[in-house]
Design an enzyme around this catalytic site. Structure first.
Site, mmCIF file in Angstrom:
data_model
loop_
_atom_site.group_PDB
_atom_site.id
_atom_site.type_symbol
_atom_site.label_atom_id
_atom_site.label_comp_id
_atom_site.label_asym_id
_atom_site.label_seq_id
_atom_site.Cartn_x
_atom_site.Cartn_y
_atom_site.Cartn_z
ATOM 1 N N ASP A 10 0.881 -1.177 0.000
ATOM 2 C CA ASP A 10 0.000 0.000 0.000
ATOM 3 C C ASP A 10 0.920 1.229 0.000
ATOM 4 O O ASP A 10 2.135 1.108 0.175
ATOM 5 C CB ASP A 10 -0.901 0.003 1.243
ATOM 6 C CG ASP A 10 -1.805 1.238 1.294
ATOM 7 O OD1 ASP A 10 -2.346 1.614 0.241
ATOM 8 O OD2 ASP A 10 -1.946 1.850 2.368
ATOM 9 N N SER A 11 0.304 2.384 -0.150
ATOM 10 C CA SER A 11 1.078 3.628 -0.101
ATOM 11 C C SER A 11 1.594 3.898 1.313
ATOM 12 O O SER A 11 2.573 4.624 1.478
ATOM 13 C CB SER A 11 0.189 4.792 -0.534
ATOM 14 O OG SER A 11 -0.929 4.879 0.321
ATOM 15 N N TYR A 42 -1.063 8.122 -2.566
ATOM 16 C CA TYR A 42 -1.173 7.788 -3.990
ATOM 17 C C TYR A 42 -2.450 8.393 -4.589
ATOM 18 O O TYR A 42 -2.545 8.610 -5.778
ATOM 19 C CB TYR A 42 -1.257 6.264 -4.173
ATOM 20 C CG TYR A 42 0.045 5.505 -4.056
ATOM 21 C CD1 TYR A 42 1.221 6.107 -3.601
ATOM 22 C CD2 TYR A 42 0.100 4.150 -4.398
ATOM 23 C CE1 TYR A 42 2.401 5.377 -3.493
ATOM 24 C CE2 TYR A 42 1.277 3.421 -4.301
ATOM 25 C CZ TYR A 42 2.420 4.034 -3.845
ATOM 26 O OH TYR A 42 3.586 3.310 -3.759
ATOM 27 N N GLY A 43 -3.429 8.610 -3.726
ATOM 28 C CA GLY A 43 -4.776 8.956 -4.194
ATOM 29 C C GLY A 43 -4.923 10.301 -4.878
ATOM 30 O O GLY A 43 -5.930 10.559 -5.526
ATOM 31 N N CYS A 73 -4.358 -1.617 -1.775
ATOM 32 C CA CYS A 73 -4.564 -0.198 -2.031
ATOM 33 C C CYS A 73 -5.604 -0.104 -3.149
ATOM 34 O O CYS A 73 -5.391 -0.675 -4.230
ATOM 35 C CB CYS A 73 -3.245 0.420 -2.473
ATOM 36 S SG CYS A 73 -3.387 2.111 -3.081
ATOM 37 N N ASN A 74 -6.691 0.560 -2.860
ATOM 38 C CA ASN A 74 -7.754 0.665 -3.875
ATOM 39 C C ASN A 74 -7.318 1.515 -5.062
ATOM 40 O O ASN A 74 -7.675 1.228 -6.209
ATOM 41 C CB ASN A 74 -9.013 1.276 -3.254
ATOM 42 C CG ASN A 74 -9.680 0.337 -2.275
ATOM 43 O OD1 ASN A 74 -10.614 -0.364 -2.619
ATOM 44 N ND2 ASN A 74 -9.190 0.291 -1.046
ATOM 45 N N THR A 75 -6.544 2.553 -4.781
ATOM 46 C CA THR A 75 -6.101 3.442 -5.850
ATOM 47 C C THR A 75 -5.200 2.676 -6.833
ATOM 48 O O THR A 75 -5.396 2.736 -8.053
ATOM 49 C CB THR A 75 -5.336 4.646 -5.254
ATOM 50 O OG1 THR A 75 -6.090 5.171 -4.154
ATOM 51 C CG2 THR A 75 -5.105 5.723 -6.279
ATOM 52 N N GLU A 152 -2.658 9.132 8.307
ATOM 53 C CA GLU A 152 -1.194 8.965 8.313
ATOM 54 C C GLU A 152 -0.553 9.830 9.403
ATOM 55 O O GLU A 152 0.507 9.508 9.925
ATOM 56 C CB GLU A 152 -0.594 9.321 6.941
ATOM 57 C CG GLU A 152 -0.903 8.306 5.839
ATOM 58 C CD GLU A 152 -0.081 7.016 5.929
ATOM 59 O OE1 GLU A 152 1.051 7.033 6.425
ATOM 60 O OE2 GLU A 152 -0.619 5.955 5.497
ATOM 61 N N CYS A 184 -11.101 2.624 0.322
ATOM 62 C CA CYS A 184 -9.698 2.986 0.573
ATOM 63 C C CYS A 184 -9.300 2.186 1.804
ATOM 64 O O CYS A 184 -10.043 2.160 2.798
ATOM 65 C CB CYS A 184 -9.566 4.484 0.854
ATOM 66 S SG CYS A 184 -7.921 4.952 1.445
ATOM 67 N N THR A 185 -8.150 1.537 1.738
ATOM 68 C CA THR A 185 -7.789 0.631 2.841
ATOM 69 C C THR A 185 -7.437 1.376 4.129
ATOM 70 O O THR A 185 -7.325 0.752 5.187
ATOM 71 C CB THR A 185 -6.625 -0.290 2.421
ATOM 72 O OG1 THR A 185 -5.546 0.519 1.923
ATOM 73 C CG2 THR A 185 -7.067 -1.260 1.351
ATOM 74 N N HIS A 186 -7.257 2.678 4.046
ATOM 75 C CA HIS A 186 -7.051 3.442 5.284
ATOM 76 C C HIS A 186 -8.343 3.553 6.108
ATOM 77 O O HIS A 186 -8.290 3.722 7.321
ATOM 78 C CB HIS A 186 -6.584 4.872 4.960
ATOM 79 C CG HIS A 186 -5.126 4.991 4.607
ATOM 80 N ND1 HIS A 186 -4.611 4.531 3.423
ATOM 81 C CD2 HIS A 186 -4.090 5.544 5.281
ATOM 82 C CE1 HIS A 186 -3.306 4.794 3.384
ATOM 83 N NE2 HIS A 186 -2.976 5.412 4.500
HETATM 84 N N1 DGL Z 1 -4.877 3.134 1.023
HETATM 85 C C1 DGL Z 1 -4.870 3.435 -0.343
HETATM 86 C C2 DGL Z 1 -6.176 3.171 -1.037
HETATM 87 O O1 DGL Z 1 -6.818 2.208 -0.686
HETATM 88 C C3 DGL Z 1 -4.118 4.645 -0.796
HETATM 89 C C4 DGL Z 1 -4.460 5.951 -0.187
HETATM 90 C C5 DGL Z 1 -3.514 7.023 -0.658
HETATM 91 O O2 DGL Z 1 -2.311 6.814 -0.622
HETATM 92 O O3 DGL Z 1 -4.012 8.063 -1.084
HETATM 93 O O4 DGL Z 1 -6.570 3.826 -1.962
#
Ligand code: DGL
Length: 265
Positions: A10-11, A42-43, A73-75, A152, A184-186
Site C-alpha cells: 500500500d502507499s 497515492y490517491g 490499495c484501492n487506488t 497517516e 480505501c484501505t485506510h
Molecule cells: N490506502 C490506499 C487506497 O486504498 C491509498 C491511499 C492514498 O495513498 O491516497 O486507496
C-alpha cells in the site's frame, strides 16, 4: 503446502487493515508488507504515476519469492492491476473485485455509496465493477481526500477527523443508501467514526476483509496454504514516521516495531 510468503503493498498504513483481516483467517501465512510511506498519498496522483509506483512496489516484493501478491490499495488496484499482474506472473489479488462482490452478496443491496481517494473515485473502478454485476443498483461516489493524510498523521480519533467525516458523509443521509463501500484501505482504521456518521442501518463493506476471504479460497483451492508454526512477518517502509508505528500497533493490537525494516525501491 506452500510456505512462501504473501506480498502485500500500500502507499502507507492503509494496507495494514488488509493484513489484519488476512492474519485473522490465515494465521500461519508469512506476510511481507511494503508501505511506500515516502510517497504517500497515492490517491492524489495521476494514473501513470500510480502505475509506476505500483510496479516498483510489486517488483520489490517479488524479490522475497512470494507465492502471491495482494494490492492492498484501492487506488493502485484501480489504476495498476493489469500492469502489475502482467509483470509479476504470480496470482494477484486486488481490492475492487472482492469489494464489489461483497457489496452485492446478499442480493438485497439497492443503493450503494463508494467512498475513496480522488484517484480511486475518478477511475470509476467500483462503479464499473458494480454495474457489470448488477444493473439494478444505484451508485453514489464521494471523494474523501483529507482522510488519508489525517490518518497517516495519527489523527484517528477526536474532533478534527469527526469534523471531516461530517463534511464528507453527511450528504449521504439524504440518499437512503443501504450499503457503503470503504473504498480505501485506510478507512477501516476510522470505521467507527464512519459508522456513526452514516448510521448503523447502513451495511459497511471492507474490501480488505473480502479480499482476505478471496485469498484464503485461492490458497485452499491450489493446495498452497502455509504450514508455518510461527510466521516471521516483515514490514518494509520507504520512510519512517513515528505515526506509522503508533497507528499500526494501535490498530493491529501487537508490537511490530522490531519487525520494521527500511526499503529502497
Ligand atoms: N490506502 C490506499 C487506497 O486504498 C491509498 C491511499 C492514498 O495513498 O491516497 O486507496
Amino acid at each position: 503446502m506452500d510456505n512462501r510468503p504473501i506480498g502485500i503493498f500500500d502507499s502507507g498504513l492503509g494496507g495494514l487493515t488488509v493484513v489484519k483481516e488476512i492474519k485473522k483467517i490465515l494465521p500461519n501465512e508469512q506476510i511481507i508488507y511494503l508501505g511506500d510511506t515516502a510517497r504517500v498519498p497515492y490517491g492524489t496522483r495521476g494514473k501513470e504515476t500510480v502505475i509506476r509506483f505500483a510496479l516498483e512496489d510489486a517488483l520489490f516484493l517479488t524479490k522475497f519469492k512470494i507465492k502471491c501478491l495482494v494490492i492492498a490499495c484501492n487506488t493502485a488496484s484501480a489504476f495498476a492491476y493489469q500492469e502489475v499482474a502482467k509483470m509479476v506472473g504470480i496470482p494477484v489479488i486486488d481490492m475492487i473485485i472482492p469489494g464489489s462482490i461483497g457489496a452485492l452478496r446478499d442480493g438485497k443491496t439497492k443503493i450503494i455509496a463508494v467512498i475513496g481517494t480522488k484517484g480511486a473515485i475518478d477511475s470509476n473502478a467500483y462503479k464499473s465493477a458494480l454495474k457489470k454485476k448488477s444493473r439494478l443498483v444505484s451508485i453514489y461516489q464521494i471523494k474523501c481526500p483529507l482522510f488519508v493524510p489525517l490518518i497517516e498523521e495519527g489523527e484517528i480519533s477526536g474532533k478534527l477527523i469527526k469534523l471531516v467525516a461530517v463534511k464528507y458523509l453527511s450528504p449521504l443521509k439524504k440518499l437512503n443508501i443501504d450499503t457503503l463501500i470503504m473504498g480505501c484501505t485506510h478507512y477501516p482504521i476510522i470505521k467507527n467514526i464512519i459508522k456513526s456518521e452514516v448510521g448503523s442501518n447502513v451495511k459497511l463493506i471492507n474490501p480488505g476483509a473480502e479480499a482476505a476471504v478471496y485469498l484464503r479460497k485461492h490458497l485452499l483451492k491450489n493446495n498452497s496454504l502455509s504450514e508455518l508454526k510461527k510466521a516471521d512477518d516483515k514490514y518494509f517502509l520507504t520512510d519512517l514516521s513515528c505515526n506509522f508505528i503508533y497507528v499500526a500497533e494501535k490498530y493491529l493490537g501487537e508490537k511490530i516495531s522490531d519487525k520494521i525494516r527500511m526499503a529502497s525501491l
